[in-house]
Design a protein around this motif. Structure first.
Motif, short mmCIF file in Angstrom:
data_model
loop_
_atom_site.label_atom_id
_atom_site.label_comp_id
_atom_site.label_asym_id
_atom_site.label_seq_id
_atom_site.Cartn_x
_atom_site.Cartn_y
_atom_site.Cartn_z
N GLY A 18 2.19 -6.03 -6.75
CA GLY A 18 0.99 -6.83 -6.46
C GLY A 18 0.14 -6.18 -5.39
N ILE A 19 0.79 -5.63 -4.34
CA ILE A 19 0.05 -4.96 -3.27
C ILE A 19 -0.71 -3.76 -3.81
CG2 ILE A 19 0.31 -3.64 -1.13
CD1 ILE A 19 2.70 -5.45 -0.46
N THR A 20 -0.04 -2.97 -4.65
CA THR A 20 -0.69 -1.78 -5.23
C THR A 20 -1.91 -2.17 -6.07
OG1 THR A 20 1.46 -0.66 -5.31
CG2 THR A 20 -0.31 0.24 -6.67
N ALA A 21 -1.76 -3.22 -6.87
CA ALA A 21 -2.88 -3.66 -7.71
C ALA A 21 -4.05 -4.13 -6.86
CB ALA A 21 -2.41 -4.77 -8.65
N GLY A 24 -5.88 -1.31 -5.22
CA GLY A 24 -6.77 -0.68 -6.19
C GLY A 24 -8.07 -1.46 -6.36
N ARG A 25 -7.97 -2.79 -6.38
CA ARG A 25 -9.18 -3.61 -6.49
C ARG A 25 -10.04 -3.47 -5.24
NH1 ARG A 25 -7.56 -9.58 -7.88
NH2 ARG A 25 -9.85 -9.79 -7.67
N LEU A 26 -9.41 -3.40 -4.06
CA LEU A 26 -10.18 -3.24 -2.82
C LEU A 26 -10.93 -1.91 -2.78
CD1 LEU A 26 -7.72 -4.64 -0.11
CD2 LEU A 26 -9.96 -5.56 -0.70
N SER A 27 -10.31 -0.87 -3.34
CA SER A 27 -10.95 0.44 -3.30
C SER A 27 -12.09 0.56 -4.31
CB SER A 27 -9.90 1.53 -3.58
OG SER A 27 -9.34 1.35 -4.86
N ASN A 28 -12.12 -0.33 -5.32
CA ASN A 28 -13.13 -0.23 -6.37
C ASN A 28 -14.16 -1.35 -6.31
OD1 ASN A 28 -11.90 2.07 -7.49
ND2 ASN A 28 -10.46 0.79 -8.62
N ASP A 29 -13.72 -2.54 -5.88
CA ASP A 29 -14.61 -3.70 -5.90
C ASP A 29 -15.32 -3.86 -4.57
OD1 ASP A 29 -13.68 -4.09 -8.39
OD2 ASP A 29 -12.39 -5.81 -7.91
N GLN A 30 -16.52 -4.34 -4.61
CA GLN A 30 -17.29 -4.70 -3.42
C GLN A 30 -17.79 -6.14 -3.57
OE1 GLN A 30 -17.48 -2.79 -0.77
NE2 GLN A 30 -16.40 -1.09 -1.76
N ASN A 31 -16.95 -6.97 -4.17
CA ASN A 31 -17.35 -8.34 -4.48
C ASN A 31 -17.16 -9.25 -3.27
OD1 ASN A 31 -17.88 -7.52 -7.13
ND2 ASN A 31 -15.78 -7.93 -7.75
N LEU A 39 -6.72 -10.58 3.03
CA LEU A 39 -5.77 -11.56 3.57
C LEU A 39 -4.51 -11.64 2.70
CD1 LEU A 39 -8.21 -14.41 4.67
CD2 LEU A 39 -7.06 -12.73 6.12
N ASP A 40 -4.70 -11.59 1.38
CA ASP A 40 -3.55 -11.64 0.47
C ASP A 40 -2.64 -10.43 0.67
OD1 ASP A 40 -4.34 -14.03 -0.59
OD2 ASP A 40 -5.29 -13.15 -2.37
N VAL A 41 -3.26 -9.24 0.79
CA VAL A 41 -2.47 -8.02 0.96
C VAL A 41 -1.72 -8.06 2.30
CG1 VAL A 41 -2.56 -5.52 1.22
CG2 VAL A 41 -3.94 -6.63 -0.52
N LEU A 81 6.59 1.30 1.53
CA LEU A 81 5.76 0.26 2.14
C LEU A 81 4.84 0.86 3.20
CD1 LEU A 81 5.08 -2.74 2.19
CD2 LEU A 81 6.85 -3.05 3.92
N GLY A 82 5.35 1.85 3.94
CA GLY A 82 4.50 2.52 4.93
C GLY A 82 3.33 3.23 4.27
N ARG A 83 3.59 3.86 3.12
CA ARG A 83 2.50 4.54 2.38
C ARG A 83 1.47 3.52 1.89
NH1 ARG A 83 1.54 4.98 -2.70
NH2 ARG A 83 3.60 4.14 -3.28
N LEU A 84 1.95 2.38 1.37
CA LEU A 84 1.02 1.35 0.92
C LEU A 84 0.21 0.78 2.08
CD1 LEU A 84 3.24 -0.61 -1.65
CD2 LEU A 84 1.31 0.89 -2.15
N SER A 85 0.86 0.65 3.25
CA SER A 85 0.14 0.14 4.43
C SER A 85 -0.96 1.10 4.84
CB SER A 85 1.13 -0.07 5.59
OG SER A 85 2.10 -1.04 5.26
N GLN A 86 -0.67 2.42 4.75
CA GLN A 86 -1.69 3.41 5.09
C GLN A 86 -2.87 3.34 4.11
OE1 GLN A 86 0.34 7.18 5.17
NE2 GLN A 86 1.20 6.83 7.20
N GLU A 87 -2.55 3.22 2.84
CA GLU A 87 -3.63 3.10 1.84
C GLU A 87 -4.45 1.84 2.08
OE1 GLU A 87 -2.02 3.31 -2.04
OE2 GLU A 87 -1.21 5.35 -1.82
N PHE A 88 -3.74 0.77 2.44
CA PHE A 88 -4.44 -0.49 2.70
C PHE A 88 -5.36 -0.37 3.90
CE2 PHE A 88 -4.22 -4.64 5.02
CZ PHE A 88 -5.14 -5.31 4.21
N MET A 89 -4.89 0.32 4.98
CA MET A 89 -5.74 0.50 6.16
C MET A 89 -7.00 1.29 5.82
SD MET A 89 -4.27 -1.17 8.53
CE MET A 89 -5.29 -0.58 9.88
#
Length: 218
Positions: A18-21, A24-31, A39-41, A81-89
């Protein structure tokens, strides 16, 4: 305990998917729902961290032979999880786009200049580094606790060996005491027999002397 670990791993897999998906939406969407996605992530990353802590506790309870394999799996989950956190940041606070930040970012409704935004990004990176340091420290503490537990087990085993040797020494000492008493009794009986023989010899000598005397007096 194995089924509980499997449940944790299944929950972790669902959370990271779910975090990965959502990343991906955060990196593509500007809605307009970007803030809700962030907040969900954040919430799901916190849940994944808690699951990893539960896994660490379970690893400490398993047998020593299976512990390294499970710990290696947990470490790989933590690295993921650390890699996902970096991508999220990166996607939650995107870099400059044509000299400006996106309009639908975390600070919508707040007027920030470029220096303040850079400072916020720097603080976020510092927090991430601090989190990594804390995770490393926590892992070192767990490893130290495992080593201490193994040392205590070795000391307990050595204590049992010493107690067993001490018990055998007591038994040997008791056997030596019994043997010493038996030998003393045998020596005493031998002396008694010798005394009896001496007395018998004296009596016989007296009788012989008396017989000789009587025969001569006739």
């Amino acid at each position: 305990m194995g089924s509980l670990m499997a449940d944790y791993e299944q929950q972790y897999g669902i959370l990271t998917a779910g975090i990965t998906a959502k990343i991906g939406r955060l990196s593509n969407d500007q809605n307009a729902d970007r803030k809700a996605l962030v907040l969900d992530v954040e919430k799901e990353i916190e849940e994944a961290q808690e699951l990893l802590e539960q896994m660490e506790l379970e690893v400490r309870e398993v047998e020593a032979s299976a512990r390294p394999r499970l710990r290696s799996r947990v470490d790989s989950y933590r690295a993921e999880l650390g890699r996902l956190s970096q991508e999220f940041m990166k996607v939650r606070s995107p870099p400059f786009q044509d000299g400006f930040f996106g309009q639908d970012d975390l600070y919508s409704g707040v007027s920030l200049n470029e220096e303040q935004k850079l400072r916020l990004l720097d603080n976020s990176e510092r927090l991430e580094r601090t989190g990594k340091i804390l995770n490393t420290g926590y892992r070192i503490i767990l490893e130290t606790e495992d080593i201490g537990s193994q040392v205590l087990q070795d000391l307990h085993s050595q204590r049992e060996t010493i107690q067993s040797a001490r018990s055998r020494l007591r038994e040997t000492d008791s056997e030596l005491g019994r043997s010493s008493r038996l030998l003393g009794g045998m020596i005493l009986r031998s002396l008694q027999h010798r005394a009896v023989l001496v007395v018998v010899g004296l009596v016989l000598a007296c009788l012989v002397a008396l017989g000789v005397y009587l025969s001569l007096s006739k």
